[in-house]
Write a protein that holds these residues in place. Structure first.
Motif, PDB file in Angstrom:
ATOM      1  N   UNK A 154       0.833  -1.205   0.000  1.00  0.00           N
ATOM      2  CA  UNK A 154       0.000   0.000   0.000  1.00  0.00           C
ATOM      3  C   UNK A 154       0.866   1.253   0.000  1.00  0.00           C
ATOM      4  N   UNK A 155       1.949   1.233   0.748  1.00  0.00           N
ATOM      5  CA  UNK A 155       2.870   2.384   0.773  1.00  0.00           C
ATOM      6  C   UNK A 155       3.501   2.575  -0.604  1.00  0.00           C
ATOM      7  N   UNK A 156       3.882   1.474  -1.250  1.00  0.00           N
ATOM      8  CA  UNK A 156       4.453   1.559  -2.605  1.00  0.00           C
ATOM      9  C   UNK A 156       3.430   2.131  -3.572  1.00  0.00           C
ATOM     10  N   UNK A 157       2.205   1.683  -3.494  1.00  0.00           N
ATOM     11  CA  UNK A 157       1.138   2.182  -4.360  1.00  0.00           C
ATOM     12  C   UNK A 157       0.916   3.675  -4.127  1.00  0.00           C
ATOM     13  N   UNK A 158       0.862   4.072  -2.870  1.00  0.00           N
ATOM     14  CA  UNK A 158       0.708   5.484  -2.515  1.00  0.00           C
ATOM     15  C   UNK A 158       1.847   6.314  -3.088  1.00  0.00           C
ATOM     16  N   UNK A 159       3.078   5.806  -2.947  1.00  0.00           N
ATOM     17  CA  UNK A 159       4.255   6.510  -3.460  1.00  0.00           C
ATOM     18  C   UNK A 159       4.179   6.673  -4.982  1.00  0.00           C
ATOM     19  N   UNK A 160       3.792   5.614  -5.678  1.00  0.00           N
ATOM     20  CA  UNK A 160       3.689   5.685  -7.141  1.00  0.00           C
ATOM     21  C   UNK A 160       2.641   6.695  -7.579  1.00  0.00           C
ATOM     22  N   UNK A 161       1.503   6.698  -6.921  1.00  0.00           N
ATOM     23  CA  UNK A 161       0.453   7.671  -7.260  1.00  0.00           C
ATOM     24  C   UNK A 161       0.920   9.102  -6.984  1.00  0.00           C
ATOM     25  N   UNK A 162       1.663   9.292  -5.887  1.00  0.00           N
ATOM     26  CA  UNK A 162       2.193  10.624  -5.570  1.00  0.00           C
ATOM     27  C   UNK A 162       3.191  11.068  -6.636  1.00  0.00           C
ATOM     28  N   UNK A 163       4.088  10.157  -7.026  1.00  0.00           N
ATOM     29  CA  UNK A 163       5.094  10.466  -8.051  1.00  0.00           C
ATOM     30  C   UNK A 163       4.445  10.813  -9.390  1.00  0.00           C
ATOM     31  N   UNK A 192      -5.483  -6.967  -8.678  1.00  0.00           N
ATOM     32  CA  UNK A 192      -5.046  -7.441  -9.997  1.00  0.00           C
ATOM     33  C   UNK A 192      -3.579  -7.087 -10.245  1.00  0.00           C
ATOM     34  N   UNK A 193      -3.181  -5.883  -9.845  1.00  0.00           N
ATOM     35  CA  UNK A 193      -1.814  -5.416 -10.074  1.00  0.00           C
ATOM     36  C   UNK A 193      -0.793  -6.108  -9.178  1.00  0.00           C
ATOM     37  N   UNK A 194      -1.255  -6.669  -8.064  1.00  0.00           N
ATOM     38  CA  UNK A 194      -0.366  -7.348  -7.119  1.00  0.00           C
ATOM     39  C   UNK A 194      -0.884  -8.771  -6.872  1.00  0.00           C
ATOM     40  N   UNK A 195      -0.752  -9.646  -7.883  1.00  0.00           N
ATOM     41  CA  UNK A 195      -1.342 -10.989  -7.759  1.00  0.00           C
ATOM     42  C   UNK A 195      -0.715 -11.843  -6.656  1.00  0.00           C
ATOM     43  N   UNK A 196       0.558 -11.665  -6.397  1.00  0.00           N
ATOM     44  CA  UNK A 196       1.188 -12.453  -5.336  1.00  0.00           C
ATOM     45  C   UNK A 196       0.637 -12.021  -3.980  1.00  0.00           C
ATOM     46  N   UNK A 208      -9.466   7.058  -2.981  1.00  0.00           N
ATOM     47  CA  UNK A 208      -8.969   6.045  -3.913  1.00  0.00           C
ATOM     48  C   UNK A 208      -9.248   4.638  -3.395  1.00  0.00           C
ATOM     49  N   UNK A 209      -8.820   4.329  -2.177  1.00  0.00           N
ATOM     50  CA  UNK A 209      -9.026   2.977  -1.657  1.00  0.00           C
ATOM     51  C   UNK A 209     -10.487   2.674  -1.346  1.00  0.00           C
ATOM     52  N   UNK A 210     -11.300   3.692  -1.223  1.00  0.00           N
ATOM     53  CA  UNK A 210     -12.728   3.477  -0.983  1.00  0.00           C
ATOM     54  C   UNK A 210     -13.439   3.019  -2.252  1.00  0.00           C
ATOM     55  N   UNK A 211     -12.780   3.192  -3.387  1.00  0.00           N
ATOM     56  CA  UNK A 211     -13.367   2.812  -4.667  1.00  0.00           C
ATOM     57  C   UNK A 211     -13.269   1.306  -4.873  1.00  0.00           C
ATOM     58  N   UNK A 212     -14.397   0.690  -5.155  1.00  0.00           N
ATOM     59  CA  UNK A 212     -14.420  -0.753  -5.412  1.00  0.00           C
ATOM     60  C   UNK A 212     -13.539  -1.085  -6.613  1.00  0.00           C
ATOM     61  N   UNK A 213     -13.588  -0.231  -7.628  1.00  0.00           N
ATOM     62  CA  UNK A 213     -12.783  -0.432  -8.831  1.00  0.00           C
ATOM     63  C   UNK A 213     -11.294  -0.429  -8.480  1.00  0.00           C
ATOM     64  N   UNK A 214     -10.868   0.509  -7.649  1.00  0.00           N
ATOM     65  CA  UNK A 214      -9.454   0.591  -7.276  1.00  0.00           C
ATOM     66  C   UNK A 214      -9.032  -0.633  -6.474  1.00  0.00           C
ATOM     67  N   UNK A 215      -9.898  -1.127  -5.613  1.00  0.00           N
ATOM     68  CA  UNK A 215      -9.570  -2.330  -4.843  1.00  0.00           C
ATOM     69  C   UNK A 215      -9.315  -3.504  -5.781  1.00  0.00           C
ATOM     70  N   UNK A 216     -10.180  -3.672  -6.786  1.00  0.00           N
ATOM     71  CA  UNK A 216      -9.980  -4.759  -7.742  1.00  0.00           C
ATOM     72  C   UNK A 216      -8.708  -4.550  -8.561  1.00  0.00           C
TER      73      UNK A 216
END
Length: 167
Positions: free
Chosen positions: A39-48, A80-84, A68-76
């Protein structure tokens, strides 16, 4: 004997709602712990990429967590982006639930023995569980504490207490 077969008798010997709450809280805590770095990595990428609204880090974080995280679409998309991570989260849920079901199966099966061996009263009721105490072993199993009315506690170790031979 599986727990489902004994379900009718469970309410008299345990607080089902409190135990569900214990399991949910334990699972959520573990899932948060596993997810935080991603989540921190995702936050950092969005900030960048300039995708966060806000004048300072607090406002940007609030935007990320509340919009952003409240969005159902973003959660999916995130899963999807982090399958592991998705697989590890799913496996964690399964391990926790399986461990608790195994514990409760043993409790129901061995209740009469536990009453005698640990000096519980016949009307002793399992009020709550303390889960994942210590390191996990053997497919994610860990020590758990059964908390009874009248202050009694029993520690459950999901493996043999015999000494393992040195290899």
């Amino acid at each position: 004997m599986r727990l489902q077969k004994k379900r009718g008798n469970l309410c008299g010997v345990m607080d089902i709602n409190k135990i569900k709450e214990n399991v949910i809280n334990s699972v959520l805590s573990e899932l948060k712990s596993i997810s935080i770095r991603t989540l921190i990595q995702d936050l950092h990428e969005l900030r960048e990429n300039g995708e966060l609204n806000g004048n300072d880090s607090v406002e940007r974080f609030n935007y990320y967590s509340h919009e952003i995280l409240a969005s159902k679409k973003k959660k999916f998309e995130f899963l999807r982006d982090y399958p592991i991570l998705s697989r590890v989260l799913f496996e964690t849920i399964i391990v926790h639930v399986d461990s608790v079901v195994e514990l409760l199966d043993c409790f129901v099966r061995d209740r009469e023995y536990l009453i005698q061996a640990f000096g519980l009263e016949d009307d002793s009721k399992l009020l709550s569980l303390s889960l994942q105490l210590g390191d996990s072993h053997n497919n994610g199993k860990a020590v758990m504490c059964l908390n009874f009315n009248k202050g009694k506690k029993i520690m459950y170790k999901p493996k043999s207490l015999s000494i393992d031979p040195w290899a």
